[in-house]
Design an enzyme around this catalytic site. Sequence first.
Site, PDB file in Angstrom:
ATOM      1  N   ARG A 156       0.858  -1.186   0.000  1.00  0.00           N
ATOM      2  CA  ARG A 156       0.000   0.000   0.000  1.00  0.00           C
ATOM      3  C   ARG A 156       0.893   1.235   0.000  1.00  0.00           C
ATOM      4  NH1 ARG A 156      -3.791  -0.762   5.147  1.00  0.00           N
ATOM      5  NH2 ARG A 156      -2.840   1.194   5.668  1.00  0.00           N
ATOM      6  N   ARG A 167       3.731   8.984   8.994  1.00  0.00           N
ATOM      7  CA  ARG A 167       2.581   8.528   9.779  1.00  0.00           C
ATOM      8  C   ARG A 167       2.930   8.454  11.264  1.00  0.00           C
ATOM      9  NH1 ARG A 167       0.673   3.138   7.116  1.00  0.00           N
ATOM     10  NH2 ARG A 167      -1.089   3.297   8.535  1.00  0.00           N
TER      11      ARG A 167
HETATM   12  P1  AMP Z   1      -5.172   3.252   8.908  1.00  0.00           P
HETATM   13  O1  AMP Z   1      -5.555   2.125   8.026  1.00  0.00           O
HETATM   14  O2  AMP Z   1      -6.076   3.400  10.120  1.00  0.00           O
HETATM   15  O3  AMP Z   1      -3.731   3.246   9.311  1.00  0.00           O
HETATM   16  O4  AMP Z   1      -5.412   4.610   8.068  1.00  0.00           O
HETATM   17  C1  AMP Z   1      -4.763   4.844   6.834  1.00  0.00           C
HETATM   18  C2  AMP Z   1      -4.811   6.334   6.503  1.00  0.00           C
HETATM   19  O5  AMP Z   1      -6.181   6.758   6.422  1.00  0.00           O
HETATM   20  C3  AMP Z   1      -4.193   7.250   7.546  1.00  0.00           C
HETATM   21  O6  AMP Z   1      -2.798   7.389   7.376  1.00  0.00           O
HETATM   22  C4  AMP Z   1      -4.932   8.563   7.282  1.00  0.00           C
HETATM   23  O7  AMP Z   1      -4.441   9.207   6.119  1.00  0.00           O
HETATM   24  C5  AMP Z   1      -6.335   8.065   6.966  1.00  0.00           C
HETATM   25  N1  AMP Z   1      -7.161   7.963   8.186  1.00  0.00           N
HETATM   26  C6  AMP Z   1      -7.637   6.832   8.786  1.00  0.00           C
HETATM   27  N2  AMP Z   1      -8.357   7.117   9.876  1.00  0.00           N
HETATM   28  C7  AMP Z   1      -8.345   8.454   9.999  1.00  0.00           C
HETATM   29  C8  AMP Z   1      -8.900   9.383  10.943  1.00  0.00           C
HETATM   30  N3  AMP Z   1      -9.610   8.965  12.003  1.00  0.00           N
HETATM   31  N4  AMP Z   1      -8.676  10.704  10.727  1.00  0.00           N
HETATM   32  C9  AMP Z   1      -7.972  11.144   9.681  1.00  0.00           C
HETATM   33  N5  AMP Z   1      -7.403  10.342   8.760  1.00  0.00           N
HETATM   34  C10 AMP Z   1      -7.580   9.006   8.912  1.00  0.00           C
END
Ligand code: AMP
Length: 214
Positions: A156, A167
């Site tokens: 990804r 991140r």
């Molecule tokens: P994750 O799969 O939870 O690691 O999310 C992947 C990406 O989605 C993150 O790096 C953010 O860009 C976006 N994202 C996910 N959840 C959120 C959230 N609660 N607020 C803002 N961006 C989010």
Amino acid sequence: MVKRIVLLGAPGGGKGTQAKKIVQFFGVDHISTGDMLRAARSQGTPLGKKAAEFMDKGLLVPDELVIGLVKERVENCLSGFVLDGFPRNRTQAEALEKAGIDVDTVININVDEDVIVRRITGRRSCPNCGAVYHIEFSPSKDKIHCDNCHVALITRDDDKEETVRSRLKVYHENTAPLIQYYMNKGILQEVDGNADPDTVFERIKQVLSDVANR
Ligand code: AMP
């Protein structure tokens, strides 16, 4: 019985994996903002297109987009939920409260940063069904293709090393302060996540059973 759970922790700390186990065991819904945003993105919706700009840079998607998604999803969820990847900052945490969505327990999965980088950069995902593998810890059968759909696995964009670094920075600046926030509310539980998924899940079950029996 604990029915409204938030999982906190750095990206790559195992929130998604543990959320799936919690869902199977406790019968609650899995609400993953990352999954919802990736779905919107692959469907090419306006929200998905907007979100993609931020996700590929490892940045947070604007609060108003994510908060709307979560509220709608939680309101349709009758059997309890595990929130995975939300809230990511104080504004989002406060938005939950303003919407009258109470949380029973917040579990912070603690994982060392070197372990996290190894976990994320080794991740491979199926572009078709979304299944997630790891080149070292849980490879697919032939290490290249998805076991379910047989298409070639990909890294990804947001799992690439430089994005992982952004991140983690975003996590420290925005999300880590929520640990103190929920500690002050008396609902934070710490779990050591430096172990294999089944061991971490045993720890989570113990914590949830202790909370339920209080
Ligand atoms: P994750 O799969 O939870 O690691 O999310 C992947 C990406 O989605 C993150 O790096 C953010 O860009 C976006 N994202 C996910 N959840 C959120 C959230 N609660 N607020 C803002 N961006 C989010």
